[in-house]
Enzyme design. Structure first.
Site, PDB file in Angstrom:
ATOM      1  N   LYS A  60       0.857  -1.193   0.000  1.00 51.12           N
ATOM      2  CA  LYS A  60       0.000   0.000   0.000  1.00 51.12           C
ATOM      3  C   LYS A  60       0.884   1.231   0.000  1.00 51.12           C
ATOM      4  CE  LYS A  60      -2.435   1.918   3.591  1.00 51.12           C
ATOM      5  NZ  LYS A  60      -2.313   3.372   3.371  1.00 51.12           N
ATOM      6  N   THR A  61       0.615   2.119  -0.964  1.00 54.46           N
ATOM      7  CA  THR A  61       1.434   3.325  -1.092  1.00 54.46           C
ATOM      8  C   THR A  61       0.593   4.576  -0.885  1.00 54.46           C
ATOM      9  OG1 THR A  61       1.012   3.330  -3.484  1.00 54.46           O
ATOM     10  CG2 THR A  61       3.015   2.243  -2.742  1.00 54.46           C
ATOM     11  N   HIS A  62       1.308   5.655  -0.513  1.00 52.79           N
ATOM     12  CA  HIS A  62       0.761   7.018  -0.606  1.00 52.79           C
ATOM     13  C   HIS A  62       1.771   7.736  -1.487  1.00 52.79           C
ATOM     14  CE1 HIS A  62      -2.541   7.072   2.244  1.00 52.79           C
ATOM     15  NE2 HIS A  62      -1.810   6.564   3.211  1.00 52.79           N
ATOM     16  N   LYS A  93      -7.501   7.666  -1.619  1.00 60.72           N
ATOM     17  CA  LYS A  93      -8.764   8.176  -1.048  1.00 60.72           C
ATOM     18  C   LYS A  93      -9.380   9.246  -1.949  1.00 60.72           C
ATOM     19  CE  LYS A  93      -7.663   6.937   3.747  1.00 60.72           C
ATOM     20  NZ  LYS A  93      -6.228   6.575   3.683  1.00 60.72           N
ATOM     21  N   PHE A  94      -9.624   8.852  -3.192  1.00 59.20           N
ATOM     22  CA  PHE A  94     -10.318   9.726  -4.146  1.00 59.20           C
ATOM     23  C   PHE A  94     -11.683  10.087  -3.564  1.00 59.20           C
ATOM     24  CE2 PHE A  94      -7.493   7.195  -6.885  1.00 59.20           C
ATOM     25  CZ  PHE A  94      -6.977   8.155  -7.742  1.00 59.20           C
ATOM     26  N   ASP A  96     -13.765  12.883  -5.446  1.00 52.14           N
ATOM     27  CA  ASP A  96     -14.424  13.883  -6.299  1.00 52.14           C
ATOM     28  C   ASP A  96     -15.492  13.222  -7.195  1.00 52.14           C
ATOM     29  OD1 ASP A  96     -14.890  16.352  -7.729  1.00 52.14           O
ATOM     30  OD2 ASP A  96     -12.861  16.957  -7.151  1.00 52.14           O
ATOM     31  N   ILE A  97     -16.100  14.011  -8.040  1.00 49.06           N
ATOM     32  CA  ILE A  97     -17.100  13.480  -8.974  1.00 49.06           C
ATOM     33  C   ILE A  97     -16.420  12.549  -9.979  1.00 49.06           C
ATOM     34  CG2 ILE A  97     -18.608  15.491  -8.703  1.00 49.06           C
ATOM     35  CD1 ILE A  97     -17.523  16.477 -11.438  1.00 49.06           C
ATOM     36  N   GLY A  98     -17.228  11.693 -10.627  1.00 50.84           N
ATOM     37  CA  GLY A  98     -16.693  10.659 -11.505  1.00 50.84           C
ATOM     38  C   GLY A  98     -15.677  11.148 -12.538  1.00 50.84           C
TER      39      GLY A  98
HETATM   40  O1  S5P Z   1      -9.426   4.408   8.375  1.00 52.42           O
HETATM   41  C1  S5P Z   1      -8.301   4.303   7.920  1.00 52.42           C
HETATM   42  C2  S5P Z   1      -8.078   4.057   6.552  1.00 52.42           C
HETATM   43  C3  S5P Z   1      -6.779   3.881   6.099  1.00 52.42           C
HETATM   44  S1  S5P Z   1      -6.564   3.375   4.473  1.00 52.42           S
HETATM   45  N1  S5P Z   1      -7.215   4.401   8.739  1.00 52.42           N
HETATM   46  C4  S5P Z   1      -5.917   4.255   8.283  1.00 52.42           C
HETATM   47  O2  S5P Z   1      -4.989   4.326   9.105  1.00 52.42           O
HETATM   48  N2  S5P Z   1      -5.685   4.036   6.941  1.00 52.42           N
HETATM   49  C5  S5P Z   1      -4.304   3.930   6.405  1.00 52.42           C
HETATM   50  O3  S5P Z   1      -3.673   2.795   6.998  1.00 52.42           O
HETATM   51  C6  S5P Z   1      -3.402   5.135   6.697  1.00 52.42           C
HETATM   52  O4  S5P Z   1      -3.442   6.018   5.594  1.00 52.42           O
HETATM   53  C7  S5P Z   1      -2.024   4.502   6.894  1.00 52.42           C
HETATM   54  O5  S5P Z   1      -1.334   4.426   5.665  1.00 52.42           O
HETATM   55  C8  S5P Z   1      -2.312   3.072   7.355  1.00 52.42           C
HETATM   56  C9  S5P Z   1      -2.163   2.820   8.836  1.00 52.42           C
HETATM   57  O6  S5P Z   1      -0.840   2.954   9.252  1.00 52.42           O
HETATM   58  P1  S5P Z   1      -0.351   2.547  10.731  1.00 52.42           P
HETATM   59  O7  S5P Z   1       1.033   3.093  10.796  1.00 52.42           O
HETATM   60  O8  S5P Z   1      -1.266   3.195  11.719  1.00 52.42           O
HETATM   61  O9  S5P Z   1      -0.403   1.043  10.796  1.00 52.42           O
END
Ligand code: S5P
Length: 267
Positions: A60-62, A93-94, A96-98
């Protein structure tokens, strides 16, 4: 073990193409761990994946967290993830509108070319899913959207009456929906979510850590075993792994616990 045996009714009921890919990957890797790789340098990300790659099922990336991002270095990171048999999940976490969401799948980061799964809020209405899928289609790809039905953070508004139910009913029949994000820090809330979702969609859960309690800035944690028994199909773990002294060993421990618990649930 065969995925159909491990996943039971979920294997037969799923309708998004990425779901079976994930389920098969989990069985090959014997891990339900989705690594939240929340680091800010390419070198840090590369090291982390080298260490934990064998023990996780998805990355999972940001993408917008990374200070020294370049398209080339990101392409190499994605190749590394594929070599480790990982699905790539951009937690964008998009919201906006389609049509705008479709455009945001392109842009400088061009998420549609490398992400198999993305997150979206349903606050703008259910058409966001079609917008994101159109983004993948624009480059001949397919993927799956995870809708946020619950969140792990304290005081979030997704718990307001009716929100989670609306999200589930908006997403449940759409084949573009991979599943829902549920709150891993509260097993009782997760059990309720699973009842609403049934077997057609997966639930992935952040807010899980072997050290249960509250995290930084409002994050809350529950135990991964409780989350899986309550219906989670993927545990999203970030700081529990990347902040440890030995990320490889810790990821392996999360993997073993998650796989054993899945077998216990299916058996
Ligand atoms: O409700 C949420 C949804 C997500 S996707 N709470 C979250 O913490 N996340 C994500 O999960 C958040 O963006 C982060 O990348 C990860 C949790 O990281 P941790 O370090 O707390 O395990």
């Amino acid at each position: 073990m065969e995925p159909a045996e491990v996943w039971g009714a979920r294997w037969d009921a799923c309708d998004n193409p990425m779901v079976r890919r994930y389920m098969e990957g989990v069985c090959r890797k014997q891990s339900l761990v989705i690594l939240a790789a929340d680091l800010r340098t390419m070198a840090g990300l590369n090291d982390l994946i080298d260490n934990v790659g064998p023990h996780i099922a998805a990355l999972k990336t940001h993408v917008d967290l990374v200070d020294d991002w370049t398209a080339e270095s990101w392409g190499l990171l994605c190749e590394k993830a594929s070599a480790h048999d990982l699905l790539i999940f951009e937690d964008r976490k998009f919201a906006d509108i389609g049509p705008i969401s479709r455009g945001q799948m392109a842009g400088a980061y061009d998420i549609r070319t490398w992400a198999n799964v993305v997150t979206a809020h349903g606050i703008s209405g259910p058409d966001i899913v079609d917008g994101l899928c159109a983004g993948w289609n624009d480059v001949g790809n397919e993927g799956g959207v995870l809708l946020l039905a619950q969140m792990s953070s304290r005081g979030n508004l997704l718990g307001l009456e009716g929100y989670t139910d609306s999200m589930v009913s908006a997403g449940i029949a759409n084949p573009g929906v991979f599943g829902f994000i549920g709150n891993g820090s509260r097993a009782d809330e997760l059990t309720e979510l699973r009842t609403k979702v049934g077997d057609r969609k997966l639930i992935w859960t952040p807010g899980v850590n072997l050290a249960v309690g509250d995290g930084e800035m409002g994050q809350r944690y529950g135990h991964p075993r409780d989350a899986i028994l309550a219906g989670s199909d993927g545990i999203i773990v970030g700081s529990g792994i990347y902040k440890s002294e030995t990320p490889g060993d810790v990821a392996e421990a999360y993997a073993k616990l998650s796989w054993d618990t899945l077998l216990e649930r299916s058996g």
